[in-house]
Design a protein around this motif. Sequence first.
Motif, short mmCIF file in Angstrom:
data_model
loop_
_atom_site.label_atom_id
_atom_site.label_comp_id
_atom_site.label_asym_id
_atom_site.label_seq_id
_atom_site.Cartn_x
_atom_site.Cartn_y
_atom_site.Cartn_z
N UNK A 137 -32.02 -3.70 -32.50
CA UNK A 137 -31.91 -4.60 -31.35
C UNK A 137 -30.85 -4.07 -30.39
N UNK A 138 -31.09 -4.26 -29.11
CA UNK A 138 -30.14 -3.84 -28.08
C UNK A 138 -29.12 -4.96 -27.87
N UNK A 139 -27.86 -4.72 -28.19
CA UNK A 139 -26.83 -5.76 -28.13
C UNK A 139 -26.30 -6.00 -26.72
N UNK A 140 -26.53 -5.06 -25.81
CA UNK A 140 -25.96 -5.19 -24.46
C UNK A 140 -24.48 -4.87 -24.40
N UNK A 141 -23.96 -4.17 -25.42
CA UNK A 141 -22.56 -3.73 -25.44
C UNK A 141 -22.55 -2.22 -25.19
N UNK A 142 -21.71 -1.78 -24.25
CA UNK A 142 -21.68 -0.37 -23.86
C UNK A 142 -20.26 0.18 -23.93
N UNK A 143 -20.16 1.47 -24.25
CA UNK A 143 -18.87 2.16 -24.30
C UNK A 143 -19.03 3.52 -23.62
N UNK A 144 -18.14 3.80 -22.64
CA UNK A 144 -18.21 5.09 -21.94
C UNK A 144 -16.93 5.34 -21.15
N UNK A 145 -16.77 6.58 -20.73
CA UNK A 145 -15.67 6.91 -19.84
C UNK A 145 -16.02 6.49 -18.42
N UNK A 146 -15.02 6.08 -17.66
CA UNK A 146 -15.22 5.66 -16.28
C UNK A 146 -15.84 6.78 -15.44
N UNK A 147 -15.28 7.99 -15.56
CA UNK A 147 -15.80 9.09 -14.75
C UNK A 147 -17.24 9.42 -15.11
N UNK A 148 -17.59 9.26 -16.38
CA UNK A 148 -18.96 9.59 -16.82
C UNK A 148 -19.97 8.58 -16.29
N UNK A 202 -22.51 5.32 -24.90
CA UNK A 202 -22.73 4.75 -26.24
C UNK A 202 -23.07 3.27 -26.13
N UNK A 203 -24.04 2.84 -26.90
CA UNK A 203 -24.35 1.42 -27.00
C UNK A 203 -24.36 1.02 -28.47
N UNK A 204 -24.26 -0.26 -28.72
CA UNK A 204 -24.25 -0.76 -30.10
C UNK A 204 -25.60 -1.39 -30.41
N UNK A 223 -32.78 9.37 -36.68
CA UNK A 223 -32.14 9.03 -37.95
C UNK A 223 -31.05 10.04 -38.35
N UNK A 224 -31.10 11.23 -37.79
CA UNK A 224 -30.07 12.22 -38.09
C UNK A 224 -28.74 11.79 -37.46
N UNK A 225 -27.74 11.65 -38.29
CA UNK A 225 -26.44 11.19 -37.81
C UNK A 225 -25.69 12.34 -37.15
N UNK A 226 -25.19 12.11 -35.95
CA UNK A 226 -24.40 13.14 -35.27
C UNK A 226 -23.01 13.20 -35.87
N UNK A 227 -22.40 12.04 -35.99
CA UNK A 227 -21.11 11.94 -36.68
C UNK A 227 -20.78 10.46 -36.89
N UNK A 228 -20.25 10.13 -38.00
CA UNK A 228 -19.68 8.81 -38.28
C UNK A 228 -20.45 7.65 -37.65
N UNK A 229 -21.72 7.51 -38.06
CA UNK A 229 -22.57 6.39 -37.63
C UNK A 229 -22.93 6.45 -36.14
N UNK A 230 -22.95 7.62 -35.56
CA UNK A 230 -23.40 7.80 -34.17
C UNK A 230 -24.74 8.54 -34.20
N UNK A 250 -14.39 3.45 -32.95
CA UNK A 250 -15.15 4.64 -33.33
C UNK A 250 -16.04 5.11 -32.17
N UNK A 251 -16.70 4.14 -31.52
CA UNK A 251 -17.56 4.46 -30.39
C UNK A 251 -16.75 4.99 -29.21
#
Length: 355
Positions: free
Chosen positions: A193-204, A140-142, A160-167, A128-129
């Motif tokens: 808590x900051x999990x230290x897990x990240x999701x992103x595009x390489x170019x970004x 994006x981080x978890x 607290x306002x959800x952008x979309x689907x738990x984001x 999803x992320x």
Amino acid sequence: MELFIVIMAGGVGSRFWPRSKERKPKQLIRIFGENTMIQDTVKRLNGLVENKNIYVITNRLQKLRIKEQLPDIPEENIIDEPFGKNTAACIGLASIIIKQKNPEAVTIVLPSDHLIKNEEEFQKCLLNSAKFAYESRGLVTIGIKPTRPETGYGYIQFDEKEIENNIHKVLTFAEKPNLSTAIRFIESGDFLWNSGIFIWRVDVILDELKKYLPEHYEGLLKIESAINTNDFESQLTQVYGQLRSISIDYGVMEKADNVYVTKADFYWNDVGSWEAVYEVSEKNEDGNVIIGDVYSEKTYNSYIFSPRKFTAVIGAENLIIINTNDALLICNRNYAQDVRQVVDYLKMNNRTDLI
């Protein structure tokens, strides 16, 4: 959308001394069950990506053991840093290597030594992320819903306002707080808590490094120009020697404006100390976790590890006892974070045989 995984596996695990050593740190030892922590990290990715899309960033002391423990990961995907320069350099290095395969790839960056349960929810959260990161060009981080006012974790404040689907949009990052601040964070209801897990595009992420850590980015370009040449190792060593040691959180995430968080629906623990291991382990009727050849009497709420030597513990409470071939640790559970001071002491006194 093509997914890649980056597993950060360069830590020395000083809070897990004396079991954890520089050549065989926390991620390479068996703490729970039959697998090492890095083996469990890879195992929970089954079905999410092919092994050829999994990269491990480590150091030269640990590379050989990682190759032994992860025989299904292509050898060329196990990258060793010449020096430890924190997570910004590690992530930048992985990004330029993956960019050669697919410049618009989405990378999921994971620590190698966390405990995660409910793997189906974990993978669903990552997918999803990844979809959101690919389409929005966001970072994006978890985040983990706090269960206590923990002072050992960083925190993420979210809208607290959800952008979309738990984001959710990230408002601020907070460093490890003192107890009163942690209590305030919990009571507010908008901190994770900051999990230290990240999701992103390489170019970004490379664009963000260029913007906020330009010296890192310039160094990465030099390394990138040497990929698949005989100069790669020398260029990597030369550039890494000049890089500032800085985390991706402090260097990029706290400054960028396109940062988002998703709330985890799976169990997570960073297993940051022997106390954390005690907390998540199964205990006997006296509240003890006992591993190995141990006799205990009138001993309560303790973690005792002694697989190779007979150890007797009488009239003790609230202790961590780790008995290995070459060292013995006895520590009050409340001071488990201070075990790293032993490693500092041994380094200062050139006791390299014990670290």
